[in-house]
Design an enzyme around this catalytic site. Sequence first.
Site, mmCIF file in Angstrom:
data_model
loop_
_atom_site.group_PDB
_atom_site.id
_atom_site.type_symbol
_atom_site.label_atom_id
_atom_site.label_comp_id
_atom_site.label_asym_id
_atom_site.label_seq_id
_atom_site.Cartn_x
_atom_site.Cartn_y
_atom_site.Cartn_z
ATOM 1 N N HIS A 19 0.857 -1.187 0.000
ATOM 2 C CA HIS A 19 0.000 0.000 0.000
ATOM 3 C C HIS A 19 0.892 1.236 0.000
ATOM 4 O O HIS A 19 1.576 1.507 0.984
ATOM 5 C CB HIS A 19 -0.900 -0.011 1.233
ATOM 6 N N ASP B 136 0.813 5.159 -0.286
ATOM 7 C CA ASP B 136 0.033 6.390 -0.319
ATOM 8 C C ASP B 136 0.609 7.334 -1.364
ATOM 9 O O ASP B 136 1.817 7.618 -1.363
ATOM 10 C CB ASP B 136 0.056 7.048 1.055
ATOM 11 N N ASP C 115 -7.677 1.615 2.586
ATOM 12 C CA ASP C 115 -7.304 2.599 3.603
ATOM 13 C C ASP C 115 -8.087 3.898 3.536
ATOM 14 O O ASP C 115 -7.727 4.850 4.208
ATOM 15 C CB ASP C 115 -5.795 2.893 3.475
ATOM 16 N N HIS D 8 -6.660 9.635 -0.806
ATOM 17 C CA HIS D 8 -7.246 9.627 0.530
ATOM 18 C C HIS D 8 -6.374 10.211 1.632
ATOM 19 O O HIS D 8 -6.806 10.233 2.799
ATOM 20 C CB HIS D 8 -7.700 8.209 0.915
#
Length: 1008
Positions: free
Chosen positions: A267, A269, A379, A583
Amino acid sequence: MHDRSTLAILRIERFIAERLAPAVHRDARPLTLARWEAPGEPVSFDEAANGEYTSIAAGEAWGRPWGTTWFRVTGAVPGEWREDDGSLPPSTRAELVADLGFTIGQPGFQCEAMVWRDGNPVRGIAPLNNAVAEAVAADGTVDVFIEGASNPDVGSLFTFAPTPVGDRATAGDEPIYRIRHVDVRLRDLTVTGLLADTVALLGLAIQLDAGSPRRADILLALERMVDTVDPHDVAGTAAAGVDVLAPVLASPAASSAHTLHAVGHAHIDSAWLWPVRETVRKVARTFSNVLSLMDEDPDFAFAASSAQQYKWMKEYYPDLFERIKARVAEGRFVPVGSMWVESDTNLPGSEAMARQFVAGKGFFLREFDLDTQEVWLPDSFGYTGALPQIAKAAGARWFLTQKISWNETNRMPHHTFRWEGIDGTRLFTHFPPVDTYNSLVSAAELAHAERNYGDKGRGTVSLLPYGFGDGGGGPTREMTAAVARTGSLEGSPKVVHSTPRRFFETAEAEYPEPEVWVGELYLEFHRGTYTSQFETKKGNRRSEHLLREAELWATAAAVRAGIPYPADRLREAWETVLLQQFHDILPGSSIAWVYQDAERNYAHVAAELEDVIASSLRVLAGSGDATLRVNAAPHSRSGVPALGGGTGTDAAAVAPVAEGTSWVLDNGIVRVVVDERGLIMSAVDAASGRETIAPGTAGGLLQLHRDTPTQWDAWDVDVHYRNTVVDLVDADRVAVEGDSIVVERSFGASRVVQRITLAADARTVEFAFDLDWNETQKLLKLAFPIDVHTDTATSEIQFGHIDRATHTNTSWDAARFETVAHRWVRVAEPGFGVAVVNDSTYGHDITRDARSVGGGTVSTVRLSLIRAALFPDPTQDQGRHSLRVGLVVGAEVADAVAEGYRINLPERVVSDAAASEIAPLVEVSDDGVIVEAVKLAEDGSGDVVVRLYEALGRRATAAVTAGFDATGVIETDLLEREVAASAVVGGTGGAVELALRPFEIVTLRFAR
């Protein structure tokens, strides 16, 4: 028998730490290092290779915050490691191992590096992913470059203390890391395997019940292994230790054991505690690691989302991108998610949420010929009830998240279920019960997933996303080794290498009719993300509406005047806006650097789109002496048609009239009384005689709260903020200026100027705020105590609205104390309602309060205007801001929808025009059926695409008529691919009849 298991575990743990782990490498030799520091932002390999390098040794400092230091690394495998024939000993491997000065914080939140060899990226280096066999050539020589990124550790330990390092201007210039070693080492693969065996078995034993025979067998075998392996000759006796453990590793799992589908993942970001530009490098490091691991392990597969991240690889690392494409074709490197980025889903507008899929799936189709089936959002901070329909309309079948496990109050009752959206669309959904998207494949995690799985007896499988994220390098050899050892291991759930598609197909086949969850997936956490970073949220809202206008008028200019459609400019603007809906960007939870970039990007988008709009309208309006008003909203206003232009009339405001110490605004539709403090004491709907403001209260009241969350400052608004409040009732000045009542207030170090107006033909009282905000750890709310009694409040979300309880009957209701809405919220009794609209903000709370006169309750509507968190951006929201709010008296849902568009999408005036009107490109017979987008088709065919939705939550029929020559119309999915007609029930040529379900989205493609 005496229980010695605790001592056995301690003995084995010490043997691992002191004997096995140190023996993984038989020997290590330092390499020769030289360095060159890039003067500013990151540079290309060619520029770095030509730099002037100076020597550096272990122990020396390097790397200013956010800097890039290139290291030239040279050396060779020593001759004494080699056999007589020059080869390395059997079951060994030479590799470069680097420690650049890693901190105790998490991987991905500190310095990282990329190893380059022969001008190509080879592998990333991160704290727990720092061995690079590819750095050693076949002849044993080492001659590589390491591109070191000295990213500061902004907050990996999450103490939430304010830090200056999130802004280049305040981060400093002194080196922040110190080289520990860059060595060539000889890895013993047998010892490596024995260590993996031991870790897997010990972890399993710890998870098993103290009285379990299996636990006793494992601990006995592990102690025998310790006795067998000579601590002074681990390498020479490791194979014997492997043999001792083989029988307990070979004991198979129970047939009823839960099965975890292990999917390699990282993951990453797209920005957070680092800027977007650093994410590009994080992705490259991780993806190169993944490709390397695939070369070693033929069973390993890896899933990565976000078309944007693949596009970065194509643009900045083309050779790496070609290697990725080859693995994608094999089915081992798996693009997932269907979206441009893993966006927030609460804050993006309707069309923007649709375009996440149009852009994301479009990229994967073009580049990989791959039609992704999953929505992959592990997330994001809660999930809109509109998402199931949007996803299905883009061709997605499945949805995955993990974030709801973060709920503070309530536990979701299912891990596999069907999620039903506001229109009734259902989407097969899975929450991995392992409760992480960064699994290490530890025994503790596997046991937790099996115990935690909420659908036992019906389902037997769950998904296990494993790998270090955020630049930590993704899955490691140790993790894939753990998967191999737990494929079928007695006492453990089964673990199989898999892909998201394989998992979802398996889960859906065994559990075809799971339970249903209806409505939004509200995250009981991170509620402050609806408000943090005001200017970014305002920039997003403004960009979304500018994109609507630009596409509409550019389409009209192309259809009516043959002007080339600016497809590339619009695509670039959309991609920027979609990226910034990530996000951790749009929600306001990133460092200052991210928001400096975001606001600059929004300004660029606005300039580009204003140019597209102006040039398109000039073509449509021509040159002359007339004044033309144009209206891009889906409703007519002031004599100007929806989606068209006309002469129209000015929306003049009524003049305030003094009445004692108060002022009155009265247009015959609404009568408003503003007292000497600048507060709304009355707002009466003339038609019904109903008073809007509850007795004994005041509307338009600013309230200042202390805002000190328990944790996660920029993310969270905790309910205890309500314990401290100051009503800002004192005014420095209240006066009439023109048609406005102007109110000036000072508080703390801040000041606000408020203008209250009422248009002659409107039922909306408008409030324009100019705010100079200089508070810290404060939350500013704007309150309207509405005199209606209701159990629910209605809030606009994408392609519709949602009703939420205003009471706290259940723990689920109580936890929903701060909610998100787009342009409007509404509270109502049968026959009378009031809406509050805005042009910039998203956070709201709507409560039931006791009515002070005559009994009953008041529905208090409050907007969260601005916050001032200190982490991760200690300067969050400081400075000047402006926004507009409207109180819509006597509002039906249709009025709320129309006024929400009005305040966000004002008319434009084209001076010196020749035309007195611009006929709409499309007309809809029902005002409750909203045109969300008018554009030319993505494929460049010139077809006109119109996206509509039913906005009022009821069944509707509507005629849609094209205002241009159309040879036919088809119904499509979001990607403009024809689908079997469901909403289209009739029509010919450029006219079509629709029959719509509540909140149904329809995309129509008109052929020209």
